[in-house]
Design a protein around this motif. Structure first.
Motif, short mmCIF file in Angstrom:
data_model
loop_
_atom_site.label_atom_id
_atom_site.label_comp_id
_atom_site.label_asym_id
_atom_site.label_seq_id
_atom_site.Cartn_x
_atom_site.Cartn_y
_atom_site.Cartn_z
N GLY A 137 -8.87 3.23 11.93
CA GLY A 137 -7.97 4.33 12.06
C GLY A 137 -6.68 4.05 11.35
N ILE A 138 -6.65 3.54 10.27
CA ILE A 138 -5.35 3.11 9.36
C ILE A 138 -5.82 3.73 8.02
CG2 ILE A 138 -4.23 1.39 8.17
CD1 ILE A 138 -5.31 -0.69 10.51
N GLU A 139 -4.65 4.77 7.78
CA GLU A 139 -4.87 5.28 6.49
C GLU A 139 -4.33 4.34 5.24
OE1 GLU A 139 -2.80 9.24 4.26
OE2 GLU A 139 -2.56 8.78 6.56
N VAL A 140 -5.02 4.52 4.07
CA VAL A 140 -5.01 3.68 3.01
C VAL A 140 -5.24 4.35 1.80
CG1 VAL A 140 -7.29 2.50 2.81
CG2 VAL A 140 -5.31 0.96 2.10
N ARG A 141 -4.38 3.85 0.94
CA ARG A 141 -4.34 4.55 -0.63
C ARG A 141 -4.66 3.14 -1.50
NH1 ARG A 141 -0.12 9.32 -1.19
NH2 ARG A 141 -0.75 10.34 0.65
N LEU A 142 -5.64 3.14 -2.35
CA LEU A 142 -5.83 2.09 -3.19
C LEU A 142 -5.75 2.25 -4.64
CD1 LEU A 142 -9.00 1.07 -1.25
CD2 LEU A 142 -6.75 0.00 -1.09
N GLY A 143 -5.15 1.11 -5.34
CA GLY A 143 -5.19 1.32 -6.73
C GLY A 143 -5.77 0.12 -7.35
N LEU A 144 -6.17 -0.08 -8.40
CA LEU A 144 -6.96 -1.26 -9.05
C LEU A 144 -6.67 -1.16 -10.50
CD1 LEU A 144 -8.75 -3.71 -9.06
CD2 LEU A 144 -10.58 -2.62 -9.11
N ALA A 145 -6.03 -2.19 -10.96
CA ALA A 145 -5.54 -2.26 -12.42
C ALA A 145 -5.59 -3.78 -13.04
CB ALA A 145 -4.25 -1.49 -12.76
N ASP A 146 -4.98 -4.03 -14.18
CA ASP A 146 -4.75 -5.39 -14.83
C ASP A 146 -3.61 -5.91 -14.29
OD1 ASP A 146 -7.39 -4.94 -16.15
OD2 ASP A 146 -6.23 -4.18 -18.05
N GLY A 147 -2.51 -5.26 -14.01
CA GLY A 147 -1.26 -5.66 -13.53
C GLY A 147 -0.73 -5.34 -12.11
N GLY A 149 2.19 -3.94 -11.41
CA GLY A 149 2.94 -2.66 -11.29
C GLY A 149 1.96 -1.66 -11.60
N ALA A 150 0.84 -1.53 -12.56
CA ALA A 150 -0.10 -0.71 -12.92
C ALA A 150 -0.88 -0.33 -11.37
CB ALA A 150 -1.08 -0.97 -13.76
N ALA A 151 -1.14 -1.30 -10.52
CA ALA A 151 -2.04 -1.01 -9.49
C ALA A 151 -1.09 -0.16 -8.37
CB ALA A 151 -2.53 -2.54 -8.76
N TRP A 152 0.19 -0.64 -8.48
CA TRP A 152 1.00 -0.16 -7.28
C TRP A 152 1.10 1.38 -7.72
CZ3 TRP A 152 5.49 2.86 -7.16
CH2 TRP A 152 6.13 2.66 -6.09
N ALA A 153 1.45 1.64 -9.01
CA ALA A 153 1.54 3.14 -9.68
C ALA A 153 0.24 3.83 -9.17
CB ALA A 153 1.64 3.18 -11.00
N LEU A 154 -0.76 3.24 -9.25
CA LEU A 154 -2.19 4.07 -9.01
C LEU A 154 -2.12 4.35 -7.40
CD1 LEU A 154 -4.76 2.62 -11.44
CD2 LEU A 154 -3.67 4.89 -11.47
N SER A 155 -1.87 3.35 -6.75
CA SER A 155 -1.94 3.61 -5.26
C SER A 155 -1.16 4.50 -4.53
CB SER A 155 -1.89 2.14 -4.50
OG SER A 155 -0.50 1.70 -4.60
N HIS A 156 0.07 4.86 -5.14
CA HIS A 156 1.22 5.36 -4.63
C HIS A 156 1.34 6.88 -5.33
CE1 HIS A 156 2.74 1.73 -3.20
NE2 HIS A 156 3.43 2.30 -2.43
#
Length: 491
Positions: A137-147, A149-156
């Motif tokens: 029951g936990i909503e999540v957004r995921l991002g995967l990258a080389d760094g 900062g890039a992973a954070w940008a993709l998830s958000h």
């Protein structure tokens, strides 16, 4: 850390972490929001999707939100509980990789370099994360990258996977807010027409550096993988528990105490290394029939001296039924407090004997039944002290006052006397007394902001009265309702 291996980072963002945690404890199928007090106003701290569809948003006052949504259900937010919940999610995420860090108050960062193949690849790994969190029951957004900062940008802002060495392509269409820069900088960039990361990356760097400083370029390089960004995983808290497995079962109290002594030495050495002391200890004795018995010990103060703690276990161990024998001893400090090292000298008083006495008495009658008087900052005699548990308080000096107070204080007792000055003769407790000397008056007014039936009569004029019979009394006179009372006695 991973020589010759492409670094891969996962950003895990929980956009409704406080609400998801609250609804896990008590599900509600209705518009729901958590409120947090800012100044004198309750505002929305977090909300579910049903509340958002009604036009509500974070930061809105609760009273305004009820105008838009009359069926809104609310509870008080618990940021401390949310932080503990996020820490628990971090421990759960260790199943995917050993490097997991907390990102702000609602996210995690995982370094999965070299671990994705264990779950069938990157896509399968993210699918497994999402499936498990959805079931919880936990909503999540995921991002995967080389760094990071890039992973954070993709998830958000994008949610997806950036191929290795392709962060710039994956982020080019995302807004500049995905770089985690200040809101003023975002507005300024938009005024210059730089709305996306791709447009910002194509712009000349020198003017950007002069106009916005090196921080913007650093964030851009970190997001595009041109500059590395470290991940600092949280260190696990120390585990204050030791275990002793015996080759042969034991049953005598002396043998158990001997094993406990070895455990205490190891546990106290660990406590000393972390400058901590135990307040609650739990000794678990496992019998050969796999049944266990526990011997708890609560201490009056944080301790880590084996010689002082060991005798306190004797009473509990003597009551243990060893059955056919005990083959394992486990000692754990379940409540630990900071206990920094102190310089020991002749000028430093150590309260160890008092703590030992309180602990010994507490093992018989319970530590909660032992209380001490603590002074309070109030000029009202009845409210100048309070009774508190000795385990949850430290001795304090009394509040500074230039007025002498009696050693014995009791509820006001009426005396037979008249007049506004101390009477020459009066009766108290069936005794006839005569005034020798009187010092006063000291006028004490009631605290109007506190409801107290005992002070509804108004002000009191206190006198120190020394009688010819040797009694030194603390008396007061009430002008509103003329009467005399005795409230204390000096030694």
């Amino acid at each position: 850390m991973f020589d010759g291996m492409q670094r891969r980072i996962v950003s895990m963002w929980f956009p409704r972490l406080p609400t998801d945690r609250a609804l896990r404890l008590c599900p509600i199928d209705a518009p729901f929001a958590l409120s947090l007090r800012h100044g004198n106003t309750d505002r929305i701290h977090d909300l579910n999707r049903q509340a958002e569809t009604q036009g509500l948003h974070r930061g809105m006052t609760i009273s305004e939100a009820r105008v838009y949504c009359s069926g809104l259900r609310t509870r008080q937010a618990d940021p401390v509980g949310d932080r503990r919940f996020l820490t628990g999610l971090r421990r759960w995420a260790l199943r995917y990789c050993p490097w997991v860090g907390i990102e702000d108050t609602d996210g995690l960062t995982l370094d999965i370099s070299g671990a994705a193949h264990l779950f069938g690849g990157e896509e399968a790994l993210l699918a497994d994360m999402r499936a498990r969190l959805d079931r919880a029951g936990i909503e999540v957004r995921l991002g995967l990258a080389d760094g990071r900062g890039a992973a954070w940008a993709l998830s958000h802002y994008g949610e997806g996977i950036a191929a290795p060495a392709a962060s710039e392509t994956a982020l080019s269409s995302l807004p500049v807010a995905a770089l985690q820069i200040e809101p003023d900088t975002i507005i300024a960039l938009q005024r210059f027409g730089l709305n996306s990361i791709g447009a910002l990356a194509a712009a000349a760097r020198a003017p950007l550096g002069r106009r916005f400083g090196p921080g913007l370029l650093t964030r851009l390089d970190q997001a595009l993988g041109r500059q590395s960004e470290s991940i600092t995983p949280l260190t696990e808290p120390p585990h204050y528990a030791v275990r002793l497995t015996l080759p042969e079962p034991i049953g005598l109290t002396a043998d158990v105490m001997a094993g406990l002594e070895r455990l205490l030495q190891a546990l106290c050495a660990k406590l000393k290394a972390h400058e901590a002391g135990a307040r609650v200890l739990c000794l678990t004795l496992r019998r050969v029939d796999q049944h266990s018995q526990t011997v708890p010990l609560r201490l009056a103060a944080a301790m880590r001296d084996p010689a002082r703690i060991l005798p306190l276990f004797v009473r509990g161990i003597e009551d243990v039924d060893s059955g056919f024998g005990i083959d394992q001893l486990r000692l754990a400090a379940t409540v630990v407090e900071p206990l920094p090292l102190q310089q020991i000298g002749q000028d430093i008083a150590t309260p160890e004997q008092l703590d030992n006495l309180i602990t010994r008495i507490g093992t018989r009658i319970g530590l909660d039944n032992i209380r001490r008087f603590q002074p309070l900052d109030s000029h009202i005699p009845e409210r100048s002290f309070q009774l508190v548990p000795v385990t949850d308080s430290q001795p304090r000096k009394g509040c500074s006052t230039q007025r002498q107070r009696p050693l014995r204080l009791f509820p006001p007792e009426p005396v037979t006397a008249r007049g506004s000055t101390p009477p020459e003769r009066f009766r108290w407790r069936r005794m006839s007394l005569s005034t020798g000397r009187a010092i006063g008056p000291e006028r004490i007014a009631p605290e109007w902001w506190v409801e107290d039936d005992g002070w509804r009569s108004g002000i009191r004029d206190y006198w120190r009265v020394e009688t010819h019979q040797g009694r030194r009394l603390w008396m007061f006179y009430t002008p509103q309702r003329p009467a005399w009372f005795v409230q204390g006695e000096f030694p």
